[in-house]
Scaffold this active site. Structure first.
Site, PDB file in Angstrom:
ATOM      1  N   ARG A  81       4.675  -6.678   9.806  1.00  0.00           N
ATOM      2  CA  ARG A  81       4.690  -5.239   9.114  1.00  0.00           C
ATOM      3  C   ARG A  81       3.944  -4.422  10.077  1.00  0.00           C
ATOM      4  NH1 ARG A  81       1.470  -4.675   3.474  1.00  0.00           N
ATOM      5  NH2 ARG A  81      -0.230  -5.279   4.736  1.00  0.00           N
ATOM      6  N   LYS A 128       1.642   1.644   7.593  1.00  0.00           N
ATOM      7  CA  LYS A 128       0.075   1.377   7.662  1.00  0.00           C
ATOM      8  C   LYS A 128      -0.554   2.054   8.934  1.00  0.00           C
ATOM      9  CE  LYS A 128      -2.698  -2.558   5.724  1.00  0.00           C
ATOM     10  NZ  LYS A 128      -3.171  -1.611   4.595  1.00  0.00           N
ATOM     11  N   GLU A 139       1.029   3.626  -6.493  1.00  0.00           N
ATOM     12  CA  GLU A 139       0.300   2.524  -6.052  1.00  0.00           C
ATOM     13  C   GLU A 139      -1.314   2.878  -6.249  1.00  0.00           C
ATOM     14  OE1 GLU A 139       0.576   1.119  -1.953  1.00  0.00           O
ATOM     15  OE2 GLU A 139       0.996   3.093  -1.335  1.00  0.00           O
TER      16      GLU A 139
END
Ligand code: PXG
Length: 287
Positions: A52, A151, A184
């Site tokens: 990721r 991220k 989220e």
């Protein structure tokens, strides 16, 4: 004893692990990061986190000067050097030192930093009683503006929502997407249970593809629980039988109230507790 921080291939005492004020990670939030956990000295889903990290980097045209295997080895090295058993790891790659302008082409070389430290957990009573949260007025970044799949070092979107939650006395806050659907929380994914089915927003709701989320989906499916990734509204959360949040730091934490509406009985639900226990077994079993 001072922590040893991995920075660009070396393990140095924390005080000496510094970056320049000209680093674009600081100047523009131009960089990516990961948060990982180690349990009994073993890093949970290390390869997935590293993958990721590299995907986040690729999405911002940042080339990490290590292979993914080398990054995994460096992460393990940082944990071992600090003799960490149960801990938290923060891996950061910044664009590096540049000029006082946006152009990333003026940045010399990315800075690779790995900090292995102790973990600060939510208080135990929050796991026993469950979380009460609010919906933030701050919507999640529009995926076409800054994809929540990245991220990145720019977490202001989440921090603004977190501030709103904290001002309302909540440690987490729910974020909706640009369509008004549930996305989220500021640092956690959300799940609800309705009529025995586990529901969670799909990635295209504009969320981070959480590694804990993936693990919980796998655990639930293996336990014969039906899982549906579907668009959810606040209403779906209000009327759910159970709810919980997932994240590397929080693991699986029950959700009992949203915007003053009690979810289910107002106590952590049986399926939530079952999944929490299975997740515990997975992490402590070290897979
Ligand atoms: N959504 C967002 C926006 C996140 O930042 C998660 C979901 C959960 O993903 P994982 O892969 O951890 O299951 C995160 C997690 C913290 C903290 O201290 C958490 C995150 C980032 C920074 C701090 O809880 N990311």
């Amino acid at each position: 004893m001072s922590r040893l921080v991995y920075i660009n291939g070396a393990l140095v005492p924390a005080e000496q692990a510094t970056v320049s004020v000209f680093d674009h990670g600081l100047l523009y939030g131009d960089g990516v990061f990961e948060g990982l956990r180690s349990y009994g000295g073993k890093i949970f889903r290390l390869e997935e986190h590293v993958r990721r990290l590299y995907e986040s980097a690729r999405a911002i045209c940042l080339t990490i000067p290590l292979t993914q295997a080398e990054m995994c080895a460096a992460t393990q090295q940082a944990v071992a050097a600090n003799k960490i058993q149960d801990g938290y790891i923060r891996s950061i790659v910044t664009r590096g030192v540049g000029t006082l302008g946006l152009d990333p082409n003026h940045c010399a070389s990315p800075q690779v930093i790995i900090i292995a430290d102790a973990i600060t957990l939510y208080p135990a009573e929050l796991y026993e009683q469950g979380l009460e949260i609010i919906t933030s007025s701050v919507i999640r970044n529009h995926p076409a503006a800054l994809s929540p799949r990245i991220k990145s070092l720019n977490y202001l979107n989440n921090i603004l929502a977190k501030i709103e939650g904290l001002q309302a006395g909540c440690v987490e806050a729910l974020m909706l997407n640009h369509k008004g659907e549930v996305a989220e929380c500021t640092g956690d994914n959300i799940f609800v249970i309705r009529d025995g089915v586990l529901l969670t927003p799909p990635l295209d709701a504009g969320i981070l593809g959480g590694i804990t989320r993936d693990a919980v989906i796998e655990i639930a499916q293996a336990a014969g629980i039906e899982v549906r990734e579907v668009a959810l509204t606040k209403h779906d959360i209000y009327v759910a039988d159970e709810g919980f949040l997932t994240g590397t730091a929080a693991e699986v934490i029950p959700l009992v109230k949203l915007d003053g509406r009690t979810i289910g009985t107002g106590k952590p639900g049986p399926l939530t507790l079952d999944l929490q226990q299975r997740f515990h077994a997975l992490t402590r079993g070290g897979s």
